[in-house]
Design a protein around this motif. Structure first.
Motif, PDB file in Angstrom:
ATOM      1  N   GLU A   1       0.850  -1.184   0.000  1.00 19.55           N
ATOM      2  CA  GLU A   1       0.000   0.000   0.000  1.00 19.55           C
ATOM      3  C   GLU A   1       0.886   1.235   0.000  1.00 19.55           C
ATOM      4  OE1 GLU A   1      -3.278   0.171   2.779  1.00 19.55           O
ATOM      5  OE2 GLU A   1      -3.153  -1.982   3.127  1.00 19.55           O
ATOM      6  N   GLU A   2       0.341   2.339  -0.473  1.00 23.41           N
ATOM      7  CA  GLU A   2       1.062   3.601  -0.449  1.00 23.41           C
ATOM      8  C   GLU A   2       0.497   4.479   0.670  1.00 23.41           C
ATOM      9  OE1 GLU A   2       3.692   4.537  -2.167  1.00 23.41           O
ATOM     10  OE2 GLU A   2       3.772   2.636  -3.268  1.00 23.41           O
ATOM     11  N   PHE A   3       1.387   5.149   1.383  1.00 24.13           N
ATOM     12  CA  PHE A   3       0.975   6.052   2.445  1.00 24.13           C
ATOM     13  C   PHE A   3       1.579   7.425   2.175  1.00 24.13           C
ATOM     14  CE2 PHE A   3       0.889   1.842   4.288  1.00 24.13           C
ATOM     15  CZ  PHE A   3      -0.288   1.834   5.013  1.00 24.13           C
ATOM     16  N   LYS A   4       0.746   8.420   2.170  1.00 25.38           N
ATOM     17  CA  LYS A   4       1.234   9.790   1.992  1.00 25.38           C
ATOM     18  C   LYS A   4       1.616  10.372   3.346  1.00 25.38           C
ATOM     19  CE  LYS A   4      -1.427  10.782  -2.197  1.00 25.38           C
ATOM     20  NZ  LYS A   4      -2.426  11.684  -2.827  1.00 25.38           N
TER      21      LYS A   4
ATOM     22  N   ASN B   1      -6.768  -3.366  12.780  1.00 26.33           N
ATOM     23  CA  ASN B   1      -8.093  -3.472  12.166  1.00 26.33           C
ATOM     24  C   ASN B   1      -8.176  -4.550  11.090  1.00 26.33           C
ATOM     25  OD1 ASN B   1      -9.070  -1.312  13.726  1.00 26.33           O
ATOM     26  ND2 ASN B   1      -8.378   0.208  12.236  1.00 26.33           N
ATOM     27  N   ASN B   2      -7.084  -5.337  10.937  1.00 29.48           N
ATOM     28  CA  ASN B   2      -7.037  -6.379   9.903  1.00 29.48           C
ATOM     29  C   ASN B   2      -7.395  -5.824   8.524  1.00 29.48           C
ATOM     30  OD1 ASN B   2      -6.344  -8.628  11.621  1.00 29.48           O
ATOM     31  ND2 ASN B   2      -8.433  -8.488  12.433  1.00 29.48           N
ATOM     32  N   ASP B   3      -6.812  -4.663   8.215  1.00 29.93           N
ATOM     33  CA  ASP B   3      -7.133  -3.976   6.971  1.00 29.93           C
ATOM     34  C   ASP B   3      -5.839  -3.546   6.270  1.00 29.93           C
ATOM     35  OD1 ASP B   3      -8.523  -2.636   4.958  1.00 29.93           O
ATOM     36  OD2 ASP B   3      -8.588  -0.760   6.113  1.00 29.93           O
ATOM     37  N   ILE B   4      -4.972  -4.517   5.983  1.00 24.95           N
ATOM     38  CA  ILE B   4      -3.684  -4.184   5.391  1.00 24.95           C
ATOM     39  C   ILE B   4      -3.244  -5.295   4.441  1.00 24.95           C
ATOM     40  CG2 ILE B   4      -2.282  -5.264   7.228  1.00 24.95           C
ATOM     41  CD1 ILE B   4      -0.445  -2.742   6.989  1.00 24.95           C
ATOM     42  N   LYS B   5      -2.583  -4.915   3.363  1.00 29.02           N
ATOM     43  CA  LYS B   5      -2.091  -5.878   2.383  1.00 29.02           C
ATOM     44  C   LYS B   5      -0.599  -6.105   2.611  1.00 29.02           C
ATOM     45  CE  LYS B   5      -5.402  -4.247  -1.083  1.00 29.02           C
ATOM     46  NZ  LYS B   5      -5.557  -3.594  -2.417  1.00 29.02           N
TER      47      LYS B   5
END
Length: 247
Positions: free
Chosen positions: A109-112, A133-137
């Motif tokens: 994922e990309e984070f700004k 939150n179990n919301d990551i690749k």
């Protein structure tokens, strides 16, 4: 509520550690524990030492946020390391990859970031919350930086170790363990040959003692051993049998 354990070299004077904790609490439900923010600036070895010998005292499932980051602002992305029921988040600089029983993941994922100087607030805190939150690749990788703070086991033959940590009391924590009692330590041309079982055993002078991490420490009762011999992290320590003394 899951536990987040925060370790950094931010210190306690500036607001940085508090801001990162605020960013985490604003985005996920976490109980945040400070392991320490007193790591010497940019000291990867000290950070790994404290992490390696502390993490198993925390609940399984804890997420460790480790920010000792000389590469802040660079294109190097954070990594996630999983070992023995614990999760670690930090830069790919070797701190997290001690021993051999772990898996390393890059984040797909990309984070700004609002700032090139505060990735802990703008990127790492988001990674922590996405994990909770179990919301990551995540993508497993076998390519990562690695080093290990070595343990030196003394058994009569002269060996060299180093200082890995100096605590608030000025106690000098080494990477040396000893199976025998007939030894002396040499640091900065100072010989330490007294051994104590507890800190108050000797009221004067320097002495060696087995500390709570299981490594030899150099200490002085109600005094800073580090200041007395001008010691600092990464200084060399020699351990040898007393009958081998050449000083």
């Amino acid at each position: 509520m899951q536990t987040v354990v925060f370790l950094s070299d931010f210190g306690y004077f500036d607001p940085y550690a508090g801001i990162v904790k605020g960013a985490i609490k604003s985005n996920c439900n976490a109980d945040i524990i400070d392991l320490t923010h007193g790591i010497e600036s940019f000291s990867l070895k000290s950070a790994q030492f404290i992490l390696k010998y502390s993490f198993e005292y925390f609940p399984k499932g804890s997420v460790f946020l480790v920010v000792v980051d000389p590469q802040v602002g660079s294109l190097e992305k954070p990594i996630v390391v999983k070992r023995n029921g614990y999760i670690f988040v930090g830069r790919d600089n070797g701190i997290l990859t001690f021993d051999g029983d772990f898996e390393v993941f890059y984040i797909d994922e990309e984070f700004k970031s609002k700032s090139s100087t505060f990735h802990a607030r703008d990127i790492f805190s988001k990674v922590v919350c996405k994990l909770l939150n179990n919301d990551i690749k995540l993508i497993k990788t076998d390519s990562y930086e690695k080093f290990d703070c070595l343990e030196v086991i003394f058994d009569n033959k002269e060996q060299k170790g180093e200082i890995l940590w100096i605590d608030k009391f000025g106690n000098i924590i080494t990477n040396i363990k000893s199976k025998i009692d007939n030894f002396e330590l040499v640091v900065n041309n100072k010989i330490i040959d007294k051994k104590a079982k507890y800190y108050a055993q000797f009221k004067e002078g320097l002495f060696a003692i087995e500390g709570s991490f299981g490594f030899l420490e150099i200490a002085a009762y109600k005094n800073s051993a580090a200041e007395l011999i001008n010691a600092k992290v990464s200084d060399e320590i020699i351990i040898r049998s007393k009958n081998e003394s050449n000083y």
